[in-house]
Design an enzyme around this catalytic site. Structure first.
Site, mmCIF file in Angstrom:
data_model
loop_
_atom_site.group_PDB
_atom_site.id
_atom_site.type_symbol
_atom_site.label_atom_id
_atom_site.label_comp_id
_atom_site.label_asym_id
_atom_site.label_seq_id
_atom_site.Cartn_x
_atom_site.Cartn_y
_atom_site.Cartn_z
ATOM 1 N N GLY A 156 21.595 33.896 -17.810
ATOM 2 C CA GLY A 156 21.771 32.927 -16.730
ATOM 3 C C GLY A 156 20.536 32.062 -16.582
ATOM 4 O O GLY A 156 19.996 31.528 -17.553
ATOM 5 N N GLY A 157 20.056 31.942 -15.346
ATOM 6 C CA GLY A 157 18.920 31.066 -15.063
ATOM 7 C C GLY A 157 17.660 31.446 -15.799
ATOM 8 O O GLY A 157 16.762 30.620 -15.965
ATOM 9 N N GLY A 200 13.648 10.627 -50.807
ATOM 10 C CA GLY A 200 13.251 10.503 -49.397
ATOM 11 C C GLY A 200 12.411 11.687 -48.955
ATOM 12 O O GLY A 200 11.531 11.555 -48.090
ATOM 13 N N ALA A 201 12.668 12.839 -49.564
ATOM 14 C CA ALA A 201 11.918 14.028 -49.172
ATOM 15 C C ALA A 201 10.434 13.876 -49.526
ATOM 16 O O ALA A 201 9.561 14.413 -48.842
ATOM 17 C CB ALA A 201 12.510 15.269 -49.832
HETATM 18 C C1 HXC Z 1 20.356 41.278 -7.934
HETATM 19 C C2 HXC Z 1 20.497 42.652 -9.757
HETATM 20 C C3 HXC Z 1 20.811 41.549 -10.581
HETATM 21 C C4 HXC Z 1 20.887 40.272 -9.976
HETATM 22 C C5 HXC Z 1 20.777 43.315 -11.790
HETATM 23 N N1 HXC Z 1 20.495 43.720 -10.547
HETATM 24 N N2 HXC Z 1 20.983 41.997 -11.826
HETATM 25 N N3 HXC Z 1 20.268 42.501 -8.450
HETATM 26 N N4 HXC Z 1 20.652 40.177 -8.651
HETATM 27 N N5 HXC Z 1 21.145 39.199 -10.692
HETATM 28 C C6 HXC Z 1 20.200 45.067 -10.114
HETATM 29 C C7 HXC Z 1 21.411 45.973 -10.162
HETATM 30 O O1 HXC Z 1 22.114 45.856 -8.964
HETATM 31 C C8 HXC Z 1 20.761 47.337 -10.333
HETATM 32 O O2 HXC Z 1 20.277 47.748 -9.090
HETATM 33 C C9 HXC Z 1 19.560 47.034 -11.196
HETATM 34 O O3 HXC Z 1 19.299 45.641 -11.040
HETATM 35 C C10 HXC Z 1 19.795 47.335 -12.659
HETATM 36 O O4 HXC Z 1 21.020 46.716 -13.040
HETATM 37 P P1 HXC Z 1 22.134 47.481 -13.872
HETATM 38 O O5 HXC Z 1 23.342 46.622 -13.821
HETATM 39 O O6 HXC Z 1 22.249 48.887 -13.413
HETATM 40 O O7 HXC Z 1 21.445 47.504 -15.302
HETATM 41 P P2 HXC Z 1 22.114 47.304 -16.701
HETATM 42 O O8 HXC Z 1 23.346 48.156 -16.824
HETATM 43 O O9 HXC Z 1 21.034 47.511 -17.682
HETATM 44 O O10 HXC Z 1 22.581 45.791 -16.770
HETATM 45 C C11 HXC Z 1 21.635 44.760 -16.741
HETATM 46 C C12 HXC Z 1 22.358 43.428 -16.548
HETATM 47 C C13 HXC Z 1 23.309 43.501 -15.350
HETATM 48 C C14 HXC Z 1 23.136 43.105 -17.833
HETATM 49 C C15 HXC Z 1 21.279 42.355 -16.378
HETATM 50 O O11 HXC Z 1 22.579 44.017 -14.254
HETATM 51 C C16 HXC Z 1 23.890 42.187 -14.983
HETATM 52 O O12 HXC Z 1 24.852 41.715 -15.605
HETATM 53 N N6 HXC Z 1 23.372 41.581 -13.907
HETATM 54 C C17 HXC Z 1 23.884 40.353 -13.377
HETATM 55 C C18 HXC Z 1 23.591 39.211 -14.302
HETATM 56 C C19 HXC Z 1 24.019 37.910 -13.674
HETATM 57 O O13 HXC Z 1 25.194 37.571 -13.648
HETATM 58 N N7 HXC Z 1 23.049 37.201 -13.068
HETATM 59 C C20 HXC Z 1 23.266 35.974 -12.392
HETATM 60 C C21 HXC Z 1 23.321 34.905 -13.460
HETATM 61 S S1 HXC Z 1 23.684 33.371 -12.754
HETATM 62 P P3 HXC Z 1 20.095 49.298 -8.732
HETATM 63 O O14 HXC Z 1 19.707 49.289 -7.288
HETATM 64 O O15 HXC Z 1 21.412 49.945 -9.000
HETATM 65 O O16 HXC Z 1 19.008 49.819 -9.623
HETATM 66 C C22 HXC Z 1 22.246 32.628 -12.776
HETATM 67 C C23 HXC Z 1 22.367 31.236 -12.300
HETATM 68 C C24 HXC Z 1 21.024 30.541 -12.325
HETATM 69 O O17 HXC Z 1 21.246 33.145 -13.140
HETATM 70 C C25 HXC Z 1 21.153 29.204 -12.980
HETATM 71 C C26 HXC Z 1 19.913 28.405 -12.826
HETATM 72 C C27 HXC Z 1 19.880 27.305 -13.825
#
Ligand code: HXC
Length: 510
Positions: A169-170, A404-405
Site C-alpha cells: 500500500g502506501g 547507434g549503440a
Molecule cells: C493497523 C495493522 C496494520 C495496519 C497490520 N496491523 N497492518 N494495524 N493498520 N495497516 C497489525 C495487525 O492488526 C496485528 O496486530 C499486527 O499488525 C500484525 O499483523 P498480522 O496481520 O498479524 O501479521 P501478518 O499475518 O504477518 O500479516 C502482515 C500483513 C497484514 C500482510 C501486513 O497485517 C496486512 O495485510 N495488513 C493490512 C495491510 C493493508 O491493507 N494496509 C493498508 C494499505 S492501504 P496484533 O495486535 O494482532 O499484533 C494504504 C493506503 C495508503 O496503505 C496509500 C497512500 C498512497
C-alpha cells in the site's frame, strides 16, 4: 532526583520493548530482526542516537486511545557508518504491524528534514502493513508528506530503502522514489495491492512471494537493486554501498586508502577478447581487474544482465562502471538494459561520481517485442543520461561498437572526456555480414564474392583506427595497461568543470 533519573530508564526500557516480548519472539521466529536490532547491525557500534522515542499516536477511534505504544511503530535517529553520519528510520513491525499513523509519519519527516538540512544520506528499513487502518485520512496525509520530502531530497542526498518484511500500500511509494531498494529473500515482499485484492479485481491467484517477493523485483520488475539472504547480510551490504557514496551532491566523492598499485600491468587482459569475434567473454573480469582490490558493488545484478552497472574504486576514489556484457545476449542494448544503465548513470551524475564505460555492443536489439515495448524511448533514456552527464566520463571500447549503440555508449560525441579503444575494437555502422549483404546485395548468390567483400569490409572498418584517425578515439591502448590508463585519465579529470545550460529541469523521455 535518583527516582527521576530512574523514571527515564524505565520509560526507555518500555519503549525499547515495542509491541512486547511475544511479538518480538514472533519476529525472531520468522527469521527477522527487530527494528532496533537492525539499526544496531547497520550503524557503527554505539553510534545510534534515537529521536522521538516517546512519541505516541493521537488516534481515538476504534478504542485506539487504550493502546498507545511509545515510538508508534517506527524507530528514528542518526548514527554513523564507518564514521560518516547517516540518518535512519526503521519500521517496527511489533507495533501495529509497523503501520503508518499521523505521528509515525511525523517522526519520519523529522529525520528526512534533518538529513536534507545536514546533507547526509538517509536509510529507511521497511517492515510494515501500510496505512494505520484505524486512522484513515490522517495516515494518507502523512504518506504524502513523506513522499514530498523524498522528491525534494532526490539528487541532493543519497536515499536508500531496505525492505525487510511486508511493504504494501502506501509504504511502497517512498522506497520507489529513493535511489536504491534492497530486499531480503523469502521474508520481504512489496506490492501496491496484496493477493486478496488481486484475486477480487483480476481473479488471479498469486502468493505474496509470487506477486512481490525479492525474486520478482530483482529479475522481472527491476524495482529492487539487489536481494540478500537475511537481515544481517542485507544491512552489511548496504553499509558497503554507503561507503561508496558521497554525503550529498555538494560533498566530495569518498576516498579511502588504496592498497593496489595502478602501475602494475595485467597481462591476462591481453587475451580476454577471444580471437573469434562472435565468442563471448565475461566483462566482469575486466571490471574486477580494473577496480582497486577487486572490490565491486553491483547494482541490479539479476536484471538486464546484458549490461553491468555498479560501483568500484580507482586509486581509492569511487567510480561508477557501466559495461556491456557479451556473455548475455551478446551484450546487445534492449529496453531493460537501457533503462537500467540510464538510471545508474543519472545517479552517478547527481552525486559527482565519475563514470567509466566499457563498450562491447553489437547494437540495439531488433524485433517487434522491443519496438512495441518502446525501445526508441528507452534507448533514448540512456543516450540522454550519458549526454547530460557532466561528471568525468572515461570510455573504453574493447570490441564491438556498432551503429547507434556506439554513439549511445558514452562516445566522444556525447562529451566523453577520454575515449580509449583496445586494438581489438571494431567501430562501425554494423557488423561485416549485415553490411555486405546490404551494400553488395547483387552478389548475394555468389559466396566467393561475398567472402571477398566481407574481408575487405573487415580490414577497412572493423578496427579502432578509422575512428582513431578522426579523433573519435583519443588513444588505442594495450589491454594490459587498462587500469593504469583509466587511473591516469581519472586523475586528469579530477578538476573537470563543465555545466549544462540553466534550466528548471530537463525533460528526459520517461
Ligand atoms: C493497523 C495493522 C496494520 C495496519 C497490520 N496491523 N497492518 N494495524 N493498520 N495497516 C497489525 C495487525 O492488526 C496485528 O496486530 C499486527 O499488525 C500484525 O499483523 P498480522 O496481520 O498479524 O501479521 P501478518 O499475518 O504477518 O500479516 C502482515 C500483513 C497484514 C500482510 C501486513 O497485517 C496486512 O495485510 N495488513 C493490512 C495491510 C493493508 O491493507 N494496509 C493498508 C494499505 S492501504 P496484533 O495486535 O494482532 O499484533 C494504504 C493506503 C495508503 O496503505 C496509500 C497512500 C498512497
Amino acid at each position: 532526583m535518583k527516582e527521576i533519573l530512574h523514571e527515564l530508564e524505565v520509560r526507555r526500557e518500555r519503549a525499547r520493548m515495542g509491541g512486547g516480548q511475544a511479538r518480538i519472539d514472533a519476529q525472531h521466529k520468522r527469521g527477522k530482526l527487530t527494528a532496533r536490532e537492525r539499526i544496531d547491525v547497520f550503524l557503527d557500534e554505539g553510534s545510534f542516537e534515537e529521536f522521538d522515542m516517546f512519541v505516541e499516536h493521537r488516534s481515538t477511534d476504534f478504542g485506539m486511545e487504550k493502546t498507545k505504544i511509545a515510538g508508534d511503530g517506527v524507530v528514528t535517529g542518526w548514527g554513523t557508518v564507518n564514521g560518516r553520519t547517516v540518518f535512519v528510520f526503521a519500521k517496527d513491525f511489533t507495533v501495529f504491524g509497523g503501520s503508518l499513523s499521523e505521528t509515525h509519519a511525523q517522526k519520519i519527516m523529522k529525520v528526512q528534514d534533518m538529513a536534507l538540512k545536514n546533507r547526509a544520506p538517509i536509510i529507511g528499513l521497511y517492515d510494515a502493513g501500510g496505512a494505520r487502518i484505524q486512522e484513515g485520512v490522517a495516515a494518507l496525509g502523512g504518506y504524502a508528506e513523506v513522499f514530498q520530502r523524498n522528491v525534494l531530497a532526490s539528487g541532493v542526498i543519497p536515499q536508500i530503502s531496505v525492505i525487510m518484511g511486508p511493504c504494501a500500500g502506501g509504504d511502497v511509494y517512498s522506497p520507489a522514489m529513493t535511489d536504491f531498494i534492497f530486499m531480503v529473500r523469502d521474508t520481504s515482499y512489496m506490492f501496491v495491492t496484496g493477493p486478496d485484492v488481486v484475486k477480487t479485481v483480476t481473479n488471479e491467484t498469486v502468493t505474496a512471494e509470487e506477486l512481490g517477493g525479492a525474486s520478482v523485483h530483482t529479475t522481472k520488475s527491476s524495482i529492487a537493486d539487489g536481494a540478500y539472504d537475511n537481515d544481517v547480510d542485507a544491512l552489511l551490504q548496504v553499509r558497503r554501498l554507503v561507503d561508496f557514496l558521497p554525503q550529498s551532491n555538494t560533498s566530495p566523492v569518498p576516498e579511502i586508502e588504496c592498497f593496489q598499485s595502478v602501475e602494475a600491468v595485467d597481462a591476462s587482459l591481453d587475451t580476454l577478447v577471444p580471437a573469434n569475434a562472435n565468442k563471448p567473454y565475461d566483462i566482469k573480469e575486466l571490471i574486477l581487474k580494473t577496480v582497486d582490490e577487486g572490490d565491486f558493488f553491483e547494482i541490479q545484478e539479476s536484471f538486464a544482465r546484458n549490461i553491468v552497472c555498479g560501483f568500484g574504486r580507482i586509486e581509492g576514489t569511487s567510480v561508477g562502471f557501466v559495461a556491456n556484457q557479451p556473455m548475455v545476449l551478446a551484450g546487445v542494448l534492449d529496453s531493460d538494459a537501457s533503462r537500467k544503465a540510464a538510471r545508474f548513470v543519472r545517479f552517478c551524475d547527481c552525486f559527482n561520481i565519475p563514470v567509466v564505460t566499457f563498450v562491447d555492443v553489437p547494437g540495439f536489439l531488433p524485433g517487434t517485442a522491443q519496438e512495441y515495448g518502446g525501445l526508441i524511448k528507452h534507448g533514448a533514456k540512456l543516450l540522454f543520461a550519458f549526454a547530460e552527464a557532466t561528471v568525468p566520463k572515461v570510455t573504453l571500447i574493447t570490441r564491438k561498437a556498432y551503429g547507434g549503440a556506439y554513439d549511445v555508449m558514452a562516445s566522444k560525441h556525447l562529451r566523453g572526456d577520454i575515449n580509449y579503444a583496445w586494438p581489438t575494437a571494431q567501430i562501425a555502422v554494423m557488423g561485416a555480414k549485415g553490411a555486405v549483404e546490404i551494400i553488395f546485395r547483387k552478389d548475394i548468390d555468389n559466396p566467393e564474392k561475398i567472402a571477398e567483400h566481407t574481408k575487405m569490409y573487415e580490414d577497412r572498418f572493423l578496427s579502432p583506427f578509422v575512428a582513431a584517425e578522426r579523433g573519435y578515439i583519443d588513444e588505442v591502448i594495450m589491454p594490459h595497461s587498462t587500469r593504469k590508463r583509466i587511473a591516469r585519465a581519472l586523475r586528469l579529470l579530477r578538476n573537470k568543470d563543465l555545466e549544462n545550460p540553466w534550466k528548471k529541469h530537463d525533460n528526459i523521455p520517461l
